[in-house]
Each structure stands twice: as C-alpha cells, then as structure tokens.
Enzyme design. Structure first.
Site, PDB file in Angstrom:
ATOM      1  N   TRP A  31       0.834  -1.213   0.000  1.00  0.00           N
ATOM      2  CA  TRP A  31       0.000   0.000   0.000  1.00  0.00           C
ATOM      3  C   TRP A  31       0.862   1.253   0.000  1.00  0.00           C
ATOM      4  O   TRP A  31       0.551   2.223  -0.690  1.00  0.00           O
ATOM      5  CB  TRP A  31      -0.983  -0.007   1.175  1.00  0.00           C
ATOM      6  CG  TRP A  31      -1.921  -1.168   1.125  1.00  0.00           C
ATOM      7  CD1 TRP A  31      -2.039  -2.164   2.048  1.00  0.00           C
ATOM      8  CD2 TRP A  31      -2.869  -1.486   0.086  1.00  0.00           C
ATOM      9  NE1 TRP A  31      -2.991  -3.069   1.651  1.00  0.00           N
ATOM     10  CE2 TRP A  31      -3.511  -2.683   0.464  1.00  0.00           C
ATOM     11  CE3 TRP A  31      -3.229  -0.882  -1.122  1.00  0.00           C
ATOM     12  CZ2 TRP A  31      -4.502  -3.286  -0.324  1.00  0.00           C
ATOM     13  CZ3 TRP A  31      -4.205  -1.476  -1.907  1.00  0.00           C
ATOM     14  CH2 TRP A  31      -4.821  -2.659  -1.511  1.00  0.00           C
TER      15      TRP A  31
ATOM     16  N   ASP B 195      -2.145   6.639   5.986  1.00  0.00           N
ATOM     17  CA  ASP B 195      -3.117   5.667   5.494  1.00  0.00           C
ATOM     18  C   ASP B 195      -3.435   4.756   6.679  1.00  0.00           C
ATOM     19  O   ASP B 195      -2.646   3.883   7.031  1.00  0.00           O
ATOM     20  CB  ASP B 195      -2.526   4.880   4.323  1.00  0.00           C
ATOM     21  CG  ASP B 195      -3.463   3.769   3.835  1.00  0.00           C
ATOM     22  OD1 ASP B 195      -4.560   3.612   4.406  1.00  0.00           O
ATOM     23  OD2 ASP B 195      -3.087   3.065   2.875  1.00  0.00           O
TER      24      ASP B 195
ATOM     25  N   LYS C 165     -12.648  -1.884   6.419  1.00  0.00           N
ATOM     26  CA  LYS C 165     -11.937  -2.762   7.345  1.00  0.00           C
ATOM     27  C   LYS C 165     -12.467  -2.607   8.765  1.00  0.00           C
ATOM     28  O   LYS C 165     -13.032  -3.528   9.311  1.00  0.00           O
ATOM     29  CB  LYS C 165     -10.436  -2.488   7.294  1.00  0.00           C
ATOM     30  CG  LYS C 165      -9.764  -3.268   6.170  1.00  0.00           C
ATOM     31  CD  LYS C 165      -9.143  -2.444   5.132  1.00  0.00           C
ATOM     32  CE  LYS C 165      -8.733  -3.282   3.926  1.00  0.00           C
ATOM     33  NZ  LYS C 165      -7.962  -2.504   2.972  1.00  0.00           N
TER      34      LYS C 165
HETATM   35  C1  LIG Z   1      -7.317  -2.125   1.941  1.00  0.00           C
HETATM   36  C2  LIG Z   1      -6.276  -1.086   2.011  1.00  0.00           C
HETATM   37  C3  LIG Z   1      -6.145  -0.122   1.000  1.00  0.00           C
HETATM   38  C4  LIG Z   1      -6.985  -0.114  -0.244  1.00  0.00           C
HETATM   39  O1  LIG Z   1      -8.232   0.393   0.002  1.00  0.00           O
HETATM   40  P1  LIG Z   1      -9.306   0.638  -1.174  1.00  0.00           P
HETATM   41  O2  LIG Z   1     -10.429   1.219  -0.404  1.00  0.00           O
HETATM   42  O3  LIG Z   1      -9.590  -0.700  -1.782  1.00  0.00           O
HETATM   43  O4  LIG Z   1      -8.713   1.569  -2.145  1.00  0.00           O
HETATM   44  C5  LIG Z   1      -5.183   0.847   1.170  1.00  0.00           C
HETATM   45  N1  LIG Z   1      -4.389   0.879   2.249  1.00  0.00           N
HETATM   46  C6  LIG Z   1      -4.485  -0.042   3.227  1.00  0.00           C
HETATM   47  C7  LIG Z   1      -3.581   0.046   4.418  1.00  0.00           C
HETATM   48  C8  LIG Z   1      -5.429  -1.053   3.142  1.00  0.00           C
HETATM   49  O5  LIG Z   1      -5.525  -1.975   4.117  1.00  0.00           O
END
Ligand SMILES: *Cc1c(COP(=O)(O)O)cnc(C)c1O
Length: 359
Positions: free
Chosen positions: A102, A172, A196
């Site tokens: 990511w 993030d 999540k």
């Molecule tokens: C799942 C995830 C993403 C991607 O998220 P999307 O909503 O599918 O774009 C980005 N960063 C992390 C840390 C993730 O766990």
C-alpha cells in the site's frame, strides 16, 4: 440464521448489533416510510446522520474540532493520488515511509506530482517489520511524512507515530482506524477506507487538520478532488447508505466504551493468537515481534499443503476467510473491532487441535 467467525481482511465483519438495526430500519426509517438511502442527501434525516457521524468521530478520536471530516469515495487508493494532488507541488518534496504494497502504491502516485523521498524501504526484509525512528532518513524540507500505520498484508503495525520533528504526518490508516487512540496533533491528514474497521465499502473517511488545509497553495486542482471543496459542506451526493452504517458503527463503538475499550480488547485478542503461534515451531509468525499488528495476525505453517488443509478444516469449523493475501501467502486472521473475543478463542482452540493432529 447462521453467522460464522469471519476473519476477512476487508470488506470485513460488521457488528451484529449494527446489522440488526440496519435491517430493522431498512423499509421504514424512523417512521418516514422510506429507507435512509431513498432520501435526499440534503434532507433533514440524512443531514442528521452525517452530522452525528462527524461528531462521534470528533469525540472518539479526541480531535478537539481541529479537523475537517469528509466522507469521500474512491477508496483509500484514490487518496494515494488526492493527497499529493492537493499538497505536493512540482518543486516540493514529501517523505514516504515504504512498509509494503500500500505504501508503494501511494509513492507511485505521489511521484506524478512532486519529489518523493523514500525515507525507509523495508522491501529487502520482506516488509517483515516497521522502522525505528533512528532509521528514518527524513528530508528537512519535507511537505509531509506519509506512512501506513498498519500493513494489512504483512501483519505489521507502527506501535506509535513516527517521529518527524514537527513535520505533519499523513497516514493511510485504512486497517487500524479507531482501533486505538492516536496523537491527533501530529497529523495533517488521516485517511481510511471504511471497509476494514469502520463500516462497509464505498466510503473513505478523510480527516484534514484545519491549519494543514490552509497550506494548500495550488490552483489547478479539479473541483471534486480539491479538499477545500469538501471541507465545509457536502458538495455532491455522498454514499449515503455507507455513511449511515458508519454512523451506526461509531455509535456502537461509543456504547461499548469507546476507543480505550477497543484498544484493550484488540490487544487481548491479538495476544491470544500470538501466544498460540509462539508455543512452538509449528506456527511461524511472519512479522518481527516488535512490529506485530493487533489487527492482522499473519503466520505460516511448515508447508503449503498443510496451510491449505488448515484453511479447509478451519472453514469446516465455521472459521472463515483465513487465507493470507496473494502476495504474502500463509494464513492471516484479521481481527478488527467487530471481530469478537469468542471468535478469536474459537480460532485459538482450533489452532491448538490442528497442531496436535499434524504437528
Ligand atoms: C485495503 C487497504 C487499501 C486499499 O483500500 P481501497 O479502499 O480498496 O482503495 C489501502 N491501504 C491499506 C492500508 C489497506 O488496508
């Protein structure tokens, strides 16, 4: 009715209580004869939902009204682009801490807008840990320092915010948002895809510190991608049903005892799994001990055929979605806020039996 022990990495388990409320309110929201998703996003009912969700986030994270809270679309992946589109100019530099897939994706997008200083790169070690502060090679002119607080794929997590000498953090936080308290004054911006730890897919929460927003000096940003468009008001139709569910999840978080409750619970759940993993060499934790995540617990078995068997027999015991990410392999148990202690206890007991049988 049948609900399994769901260890999905995302979209992930939602609290039963939240789904029950949504079901009850689906046909007739608060006596209005329609569901919430069939109403105007400017109407009284939705406006209240939107405001409530923002107030709850402000309280739960102790943000002290210092942040604009936005419910955007496009997932965390869109934020990889939107952050530098707003905050990074061609002649400017941002620090990016590379702790996995990511982070790498965020770096790729940022390079379209300005200079990226990769202040740490964990690739050679298979992203099995996060860096110590002393390892960070930060640029002293940096616009912001981007990091991924929890690395969903590798099961690693920063135990606290990296030290940046006052440069704003951009985070993030997709896979550990509202799992534990954060030091909000260190952040310029925090983003998280909801699917999540916060709600369903379709909405991304973006928190921008008010004084950090004021540092945007670019003009050529498309309206919909400009954070200033969304900071004060709802600009266009938000994903109303997703925000409604996020609000219900936040209400549930507050009723359960807030973020300190979940930090304790998540630490306990993770501790049970790691101590089972550490009992002997049958299970092998893939993250370095000092970087272990309390959200995604990753481990391997002695060989791949045993891993396949583990996943199959677990499913027969109602323990679902334990397959590791395709780029990491092995087993991953995602144990976000909505994953119950009973589910983790059931998994630990299964792991113990499985080891006795095949170990
Ligand atoms: C799942 C995830 C993403 C991607 O998220 P999307 O909503 O599918 O774009 C980005 N960063 C992390 C840390 C993730 O766990």
């Amino acid at each position: 009715m049948h609900r399994v022990h769901n260890f999905s990495a995302g979209p992930a388990a939602l609290p039963d209580e939240v789904l029950e409320i949504a079901r009850k309110e689906l046909m007739d929201y608060h006596g209005q004869g329609t569901s919430i998703m069939e109403q105007s996003h400017r109407g009284e009912a939705y406006t209240k939902v939107d405001n409530e969700a923002k107030e709850r986030l402000n309280r739960i994270l102790d943000l002290d009204d210092q942040f604009h809270i936005m419910f955007l679309q496009g997932g965390a992946s869109s934020q990889f682009m939107q952050v530098p589109f707003n905050f990074l100019k061609k002649d400017e530099t941002a620090d990016y801490i590379n702790t996995g897939v990511w982070s790498k994706k965020a770096i790729k997008e940022a390079k379209l807008f300005g200079d990226v200083n990769e202040s740490y790169n964990g690739e050679e070690e298979g992203f099995s840990r996060v860096p110590q502060n002393s390892e960070l090679k930060l640029n002293d002119q940096s616009r912001y320092v981007h990091f991924t607080s929890n690395n969903t794929i590798y099961g690693t997590q920063f135990s606290k915010e990296p030290n940046t000498n006052g440069v704003p953090l951009v985070c993030d936080a997709s896979s550990d948002f509202i799992s534990r308290p954060l030091e909000s004054n260190k952040y310029g911006l925090i983003y998280a895809g909801a699917q999540k730890n916060l709600g369903p897919s379709g909405v991304t929460v973006v928190l921008v510190r008010k004084d950090f927003l004021k540092t945007i000096s670019k003009n050529e940003i498309p309206t919909i991608l400009d954070y200033r468009t969304h900071a004060e008001r709802i600009f266009n139709t938000p994903p109303t049903f997703a925000v409604y569910l996020v609000n219900l999840v936040l209400k549930w978080v507050e009723e359960k005892g807030g973020i300190s409750h979940f930090q304790k619970l998540n630490t306990k759940k993770a501790g049970l799994l790691y101590s089972e993993i550490d009992k002997n060499a049958f299970y092998n934790g893939t993250a370095n001990k000092d970087s272990r995540s309390i959200m995604n617990v990753t481990f391997r078995l002695p060989d791949e055929s045993l891993e396949d068997r583990f996943i199959k027999e677990a499913a027969e015991n109602d323990l679902l979605a334990l397959k590791g990410h395709r780029s990491a392999g092995g087993i991953r148990a995602s144990i976000y806020n909505a994953c119950k202690l009973e589910s983790v206890e059931a998994l630990v007991s299964f792991m113990n039996q499985f080891r006795n049988k095949y170990g």
